[in-house]
Write an enzyme that holds these catalytic residues in place. Structure first.
Site, short mmCIF file in Angstrom:
data_model
loop_
_atom_site.label_atom_id
_atom_site.label_comp_id
_atom_site.label_asym_id
_atom_site.label_seq_id
_atom_site.Cartn_x
_atom_site.Cartn_y
_atom_site.Cartn_z
N ASP A 6 29.74 56.60 34.93
CA ASP A 6 28.35 56.94 34.75
C ASP A 6 28.14 57.55 33.66
O ASP A 6 28.65 59.07 33.57
CB ASP A 6 27.82 57.58 36.05
CG ASP A 6 26.43 58.24 35.96
OD1 ASP A 6 25.56 57.75 34.91
OD2 ASP A 6 26.42 59.29 36.61
N ASN A 9 23.18 61.72 30.10
CA ASN A 9 22.75 62.56 28.80
C ASN A 9 23.72 63.95 28.74
O ASN A 9 23.74 64.23 27.42
CB ASN A 9 21.16 62.96 28.92
CG ASN A 9 20.35 61.71 28.78
OD1 ASN A 9 20.51 61.18 27.79
ND2 ASN A 9 19.62 61.47 29.68
N THR A 10 23.77 64.55 29.72
CA THR A 10 24.86 65.59 29.55
C THR A 10 26.15 65.57 30.04
O THR A 10 27.07 66.09 29.51
CB THR A 10 24.21 66.73 30.98
OG1 THR A 10 22.92 66.81 30.16
CG2 THR A 10 24.84 67.99 30.54
N ASN A 11 26.34 64.76 30.93
CA ASN A 11 27.82 64.65 31.62
C ASN A 11 28.12 62.95 31.62
O ASN A 11 27.22 62.22 31.88
CB ASN A 11 27.89 65.14 33.00
CG ASN A 11 28.05 66.70 32.68
OD1 ASN A 11 28.85 67.22 31.82
ND2 ASN A 11 27.39 67.41 33.34
N ASP A 102 20.59 54.15 35.54
CA ASP A 102 20.98 55.35 36.67
C ASP A 102 19.98 55.28 37.71
O ASP A 102 20.24 55.38 38.72
CB ASP A 102 21.07 56.72 36.06
CG ASP A 102 19.77 57.13 35.10
OD1 ASP A 102 18.93 56.27 34.76
OD2 ASP A 102 19.58 58.20 34.85
N THR A 125 19.51 66.18 34.19
CA THR A 125 18.75 66.75 32.82
C THR A 125 17.34 66.48 33.07
O THR A 125 16.64 67.27 32.61
CB THR A 125 19.30 65.79 31.88
OG1 THR A 125 20.81 66.10 31.60
CG2 THR A 125 18.90 66.52 30.38
#
Length: 253
Positions: A6, A9-11, A102, A125
């Site tokens: 997956d 945007n952040t992880n 997602d 996010t």
């Protein structure tokens, strides 16, 4: 064994599935993606056992880095949800191709678990809240700033407001600037989610199951309706399910 990745945007979250069971998960920061992070997680031994590598991405730059790494190290060609793997559910929106992958894989996993109308709150996010009807169709939803974005926006768009961490405030009335920001962002987010759930339920004309996932799920879920279920790895489940459903449709009877 199947690898579900997956790319957010952040992880980037990596799930290792064996016989439909999520055996382990790993997280790498999307903004600081280095090959060494992957070599520690995706070892030759893992790749040797892997039958499928399935990606879902909302971050093209990080996705390109992951694809490049897999091309060099994985003997299995990665499959991307929404590209090589079609979305196995009706999408009742104006432009289905524009809906975040997602959100869709979350919906697939939610309906697979409930087999009933559901609302998925993904608190990451960004905060997305989406509905799935009794037939398993994606109804659409809302996209709002996540807690972290809201805190950063207050800090960067003002001259004097500090950047604070998020936690449940002890009181609604903030007695200093940090407490006031924390209370405003936390209770403002909770109130927004509650209101949207109520409005969606009214439009759906039922009481859907509410599922919460994402990085801020654990701090927000206790303040939401009592029917809320927290599933931190819902997106990884949905990635695996999208692949499994498509593979099953290709098997001979």
């Amino acid at each position: 064994m199947q690898l579900a990745i997956d790319i957010g945007n952040t992880n980037i979250h990596i799930g290792i599935f064996e016989e439909d069971i999520l055996r382990s998960t790993h997280t790498v920061g999307s903004g600081s993606l280095h090959q060494t992070n992957f070599t520690k997680i995706l070892t030759p031994a893992i790749f040797f056992k892997t039958q499928a590598v399935i990606l879902a991405s909302v971050n093209p730059q990080a996705e390109a880095c992951v694809i490049e790494y897999l091309g060099k190290h994985s003997p299995v060609q990665p499959c991307r949800i929404g590209k090589e793997i079609p979305i196995p559910m009706p999408i009742l929106t104006e432009s289905p191709e524009m809906v975040g992958i997602d959100r869709l894989v979350n919906a697939i996993a939610a309906f697979e678990r409930t087999k009933n109308p559901a609302i998925v709150v993904d608190a990451g996010t960004a905060i997305t809240i989406d509905g799935i009807n009794e037939k398993g169709a994606f109804l659409g939803g809302i996209i709002a700033p996540g807690i972290g974005i809201s805190l950063k926006a207050l800090h960067h768009a003002t001259a004097l407001l500090p950047l604070v961490s998020i936690s449940k405030p002890k009181n609604v009335f903030g007695k200093n600037t940090e407490e006031a920001i924390r209370s405003g962002v936390f209770w403002g987010t909770v109130g927004m989610i509650r209101q949207v759930i109520d409005m969606m339920s009214n439009e759906m004309k039922c009481q859907p199951t509410v599922i919460v996932t994402g990085g801020d799920a654990s701090v927000l879920a206790p303040e939401l309706p009592v029917t809320t279920t927290v599933l931190p790895y819902l997106t990884l489940e949905g990635i695996r399910l999208a692949y499994k459903i498509n593979i099953a449709s290709l098997l001979p009877y």
